[in-house]
Design a protein around this motif. Structure first.
Motif, PDB file in Angstrom:
ATOM      1  N   PRO A 171       0.814  -1.231   0.000  1.00 53.91           N
ATOM      2  CA  PRO A 171       0.000   0.000   0.000  1.00 53.91           C
ATOM      3  C   PRO A 171       0.837   1.265   0.000  1.00 53.91           C
ATOM      4  N   LEU A 172       2.030   1.211   0.610  1.00 54.29           N
ATOM      5  CA  LEU A 172       2.909   2.379   0.608  1.00 54.29           C
ATOM      6  C   LEU A 172       3.334   2.732  -0.811  1.00 54.29           C
ATOM      7  N   ALA A 173       3.786   1.734  -1.581  1.00 55.29           N
ATOM      8  CA  ALA A 173       4.268   2.001  -2.938  1.00 55.29           C
ATOM      9  C   ALA A 173       3.129   2.486  -3.843  1.00 55.29           C
ATOM     10  N   VAL A 174       1.956   1.849  -3.755  1.00 52.62           N
ATOM     11  CA  VAL A 174       0.841   2.243  -4.616  1.00 52.62           C
ATOM     12  C   VAL A 174       0.357   3.652  -4.260  1.00 52.62           C
ATOM     13  N   THR A 175       0.257   3.946  -2.960  1.00 54.49           N
ATOM     14  CA  THR A 175      -0.186   5.283  -2.546  1.00 54.49           C
ATOM     15  C   THR A 175       0.805   6.354  -2.987  1.00 54.49           C
ATOM     16  N   ALA A 176       2.110   6.051  -2.873  1.00 57.02           N
ATOM     17  CA  ALA A 176       3.125   7.004  -3.336  1.00 57.02           C
ATOM     18  C   ALA A 176       3.026   7.201  -4.847  1.00 57.02           C
ATOM     19  N   ALA A 177       2.723   6.125  -5.588  1.00 55.64           N
ATOM     20  CA  ALA A 177       2.556   6.268  -7.036  1.00 55.64           C
ATOM     21  C   ALA A 177       1.337   7.121  -7.368  1.00 55.64           C
ATOM     22  N   CYS A 178       0.288   7.009  -6.553  1.00 53.99           N
ATOM     23  CA  CYS A 178      -0.907   7.839  -6.782  1.00 53.99           C
ATOM     24  C   CYS A 178      -0.611   9.328  -6.624  1.00 53.99           C
ATOM     25  N   GLU A 179       0.428   9.655  -5.857  1.00 54.47           N
ATOM     26  CA  GLU A 179       0.789  11.068  -5.692  1.00 54.47           C
ATOM     27  C   GLU A 179       1.194  11.701  -7.018  1.00 54.47           C
ATOM     28  N   LEU A 180       1.667  10.872  -7.960  1.00 52.46           N
ATOM     29  CA  LEU A 180       2.020  11.403  -9.278  1.00 52.46           C
ATOM     30  C   LEU A 180       0.797  11.893 -10.044  1.00 52.46           C
ATOM     31  N   LEU A 202      -9.440   7.544  -5.023  1.00 50.30           N
ATOM     32  CA  LEU A 202     -10.129   6.253  -4.913  1.00 50.30           C
ATOM     33  C   LEU A 202      -9.136   5.117  -4.717  1.00 50.30           C
ATOM     34  N   VAL A 203      -8.052   5.130  -5.494  1.00 52.90           N
ATOM     35  CA  VAL A 203      -7.028   4.103  -5.320  1.00 52.90           C
ATOM     36  C   VAL A 203      -6.377   4.235  -3.952  1.00 52.90           C
ATOM     37  N   GLY A 204      -6.129   5.488  -3.531  1.00 48.18           N
ATOM     38  CA  GLY A 204      -5.546   5.694  -2.212  1.00 48.18           C
ATOM     39  C   GLY A 204      -6.449   5.191  -1.100  1.00 48.18           C
ATOM     40  N   ASP A 256      -3.062  13.619   1.897  1.00 49.08           N
ATOM     41  CA  ASP A 256      -2.712  14.558   0.826  1.00 49.08           C
ATOM     42  C   ASP A 256      -3.522  14.278  -0.428  1.00 49.08           C
ATOM     43  N   LEU A 257      -3.784  13.013  -0.731  1.00 46.12           N
ATOM     44  CA  LEU A 257      -4.625  12.678  -1.878  1.00 46.12           C
ATOM     45  C   LEU A 257      -6.045  13.189  -1.690  1.00 46.12           C
ATOM     46  N   MET A 258      -6.563  13.099  -0.459  1.00 46.58           N
ATOM     47  CA  MET A 258      -7.897  13.625  -0.176  1.00 46.58           C
ATOM     48  C   MET A 258      -7.929  15.150  -0.355  1.00 46.58           C
ATOM     49  N   TYR A 259      -6.901  15.821   0.145  1.00 43.55           N
ATOM     50  CA  TYR A 259      -6.784  17.274  -0.004  1.00 43.55           C
ATOM     51  C   TYR A 259      -6.710  17.658  -1.486  1.00 43.55           C
ATOM     52  N   ALA A 260      -5.882  16.937  -2.279  1.00 41.69           N
ATOM     53  CA  ALA A 260      -5.718  17.253  -3.699  1.00 41.69           C
ATOM     54  C   ALA A 260      -6.999  16.977  -4.483  1.00 41.69           C
ATOM     55  N   ALA A 261      -7.776  15.950  -4.081  1.00 42.41           N
ATOM     56  CA  ALA A 261      -9.016  15.640  -4.805  1.00 42.41           C
ATOM     57  C   ALA A 261     -10.008  16.792  -4.717  1.00 42.41           C
ATOM     58  N   VAL A 262     -10.028  17.468  -3.575  1.00 39.80           N
ATOM     59  CA  VAL A 262     -10.925  18.618  -3.416  1.00 39.80           C
ATOM     60  C   VAL A 262     -10.350  19.860  -4.098  1.00 39.80           C
ATOM     61  N   LEU A 263      -9.045  20.054  -3.967  1.00 47.56           N
ATOM     62  CA  LEU A 263      -8.421  21.274  -4.484  1.00 47.56           C
ATOM     63  C   LEU A 263      -8.306  21.270  -6.004  1.00 47.56           C
ATOM     64  N   ARG A 269      -1.943  13.365  -8.467  1.00 48.54           N
ATOM     65  CA  ARG A 269      -2.749  14.188  -7.549  1.00 48.54           C
ATOM     66  C   ARG A 269      -3.301  15.451  -8.221  1.00 48.54           C
ATOM     67  N   ARG A 270      -2.657  15.958  -9.258  1.00 54.95           N
ATOM     68  CA  ARG A 270      -3.148  17.146  -9.980  1.00 54.95           C
ATOM     69  C   ARG A 270      -3.882  16.760 -11.260  1.00 54.95           C
ATOM     70  N   THR A 271      -3.361  15.762 -11.964  1.00 50.35           N
ATOM     71  CA  THR A 271      -3.916  15.421 -13.280  1.00 50.35           C
ATOM     72  C   THR A 271      -5.120  14.490 -13.194  1.00 50.35           C
ATOM     73  N   ARG A 272      -5.131  13.542 -12.254  1.00 47.42           N
ATOM     74  CA  ARG A 272      -6.248  12.615 -12.058  1.00 47.42           C
ATOM     75  C   ARG A 272      -6.559  12.524 -10.569  1.00 47.42           C
ATOM     76  N   PRO A 273      -6.997  13.615  -9.965  1.00 48.36           N
ATOM     77  CA  PRO A 273      -7.125  13.628  -8.493  1.00 48.36           C
ATOM     78  C   PRO A 273      -8.168  12.656  -7.961  1.00 48.36           C
ATOM     79  N   ARG A 274      -9.321  12.553  -8.636  1.00 48.27           N
ATOM     80  CA  ARG A 274     -10.360  11.669  -8.104  1.00 48.27           C
ATOM     81  C   ARG A 274      -9.940  10.199  -8.198  1.00 48.27           C
TER      82      ARG A 274
END
Length: 403
Positions: A52-61, A72-74, A96-103, A63-68
């Protein structure tokens, strides 16, 4: 067709790499929030925390282009992390993913996510406390609120301020654009007014010069030629004087004499005011008679404010110029009368073969005369009347001393 992922922002790359390295460091030090004996741990292997650490860190890439999608993956990876020994960095990356999804998400997502996380926070606190009959169950809701609701609410606040700042910037740009458009229109209008003023100043003099020079060339009579040359010289001198007056006003930077259709500032040449007044109509009419017009002048008015006086003078001047160029044989009549606080002006001349160009908008000076009357709040019209060409204007006599 191959799926192409959007290029991540460089700050997102830093967050992803930094988060993964931080989580890897904590994993290497053996720092985990749960022990193997914890009832929630269903995947006890030590390496399981890295998934889960690696996948969540990959989702950070994303966070701006596909936030939703990243959120969901996070969320799924946070659930997986819950059944392992756990890693605090995974939870931090999820917030941070939750914050970026709203922002950075769509407006619909920005509105819904805070409400959904708020509802989950309430359910996460009330349901366990009710089922377990233990107030400690409320702490689960507190945890959900810290992990989900708090970053979502923060993202909503930041997004609201960002949208407000963007709206203010757009309003400022629109205001600047409108101001520039107003300035450009004002400059264009001022240039048109100055062009009309130049026309009013020199048109009659040049017309007289053209007529008398033609007479001097066509009539082989020394006396007639001498008289024509005298009239040509007089009109040339007067035209140059008028041009000097206008150029002086245009060059003046003092602020008291800004270029305007009124041009009511009084310039002096050799100590003598040269701004035209109604008292100068006699000289103007004498010049028209010298140019061959049969003109009668009838005035009945008192003290006239300077802007009205100048406007009336220019209208008479332009009317006499048009009569000189277009009118047929006969008498030209100029009448000025003051009635009920209004200065009434009327100039009539015989219609000639070339009266058609004097229609409104034809360039015969009628636009300038109409503009002068309109700027002063008066009325203007011109056209055929009982076999004559009539120019009629009514100008209000403003209160106070003349300018």
């Amino acid at each position: 067709m191959a799926l192409t992922l959007p290029r991540p922002h460089r700050d997102d790359i830093r967050i992803a790499v930094g988060g993964f390295l931080g989580g890897l460091l904590m994993w290497g030090l053996g720092l985990s929030p749960r022990e193997v004996t914890d009832g929630l741990v269903l995947w006890p292997q030590r390496w399981a925390v890295l998934v889960p650490l690696a996948v969540t860190a990959a989702c950070e890439l994303l966070r701006r282009t596909r936030p939703r999608f990243a959120m969901l993956v996070g969320t799924a990876m946070l659930t997986v992390d819950t059944v392992t020994r756990g890693n605090v960095v995974t939870v931090v990356l999820f917030t941070d993913l939750m914050y970026a999804a709203v922002l950075y998400g769509t407006p619909a997502s920005a509105r819904r996510i805070p409400w959904i996380t708020g509802l989950l926070t309430v359910i996460g606190g009330v349901v366990p406390a009710a089922l377990w009959r233990d107030p400690k169950g409320l702490l689960i809701g507190v945890g959900v609120g810290v992990v989900a609701l708090a970053p979502a609410a923060t993202g909503w606040v930041v997004r609201d301020h960002r949208d407000a700042a963007e709206a203010a910037r757009l309003r400022a740009e629109q205001t600047a654009l409108l101001a520039e458009m107003d300035r450009a229109q004002a400059v264009t209008a001022e240039r048109a007014r100055v062009a009309r003023e130049l026309h009013d100043l020199v048109a009659n003099h040049l017309s007289a010069i053209a007529i008398h020079s033609t007479a001097a060339l066509s009539i082989d009579d020394p006396g007639t030629s001498r008289e024509a040359l005298a009239v040509i010289r007089q009109n040339s001198v007067e035209g140059l004087a008028e041009m000097r007056r206008l150029i002086g006003i245009l060059r003046d930077r003092g602020g008291d004499h800004e270029p305007s259709p009124k041009l009511s500032a009084s310039l002096e040449q050799g100590g003598t005011p040269i701004t035209p007044t109604l008292d100068s109509l006699t000289t103007l009419v004498d010049g028209a008679r010298a140019n061959g017009l049969d003109v009668t002048l009838d005035t009945d008015h008192g003290r006239v404010p300077a802007p009205v006086e100048l406007a009336a003078y220019r209208m008479v001047q332009e009317s006499l110029t048009n009569a000189l160029k277009h009118a047929g044989p006969g008498r030209v009549t100029v009448r000025l009368a003051q009635r009920d606080g209004m200065l009434e002006l009327r100039v009539t001349s015989p219609c000639g073969r070339r009266d058609a160009p004097r229609a409104p908008g034809s360039g015969a000076g009628l636009i300038g005369m109409r503009e002068r009357a309109t700027l002063l709040g008066g009325r203007f019209d011109a056209g055929p009347e009982d076999g004559l060409w009539a120019v009629r204007a009514t100008l209000p006599m403003t209160e106070g001393d003349p300018e």
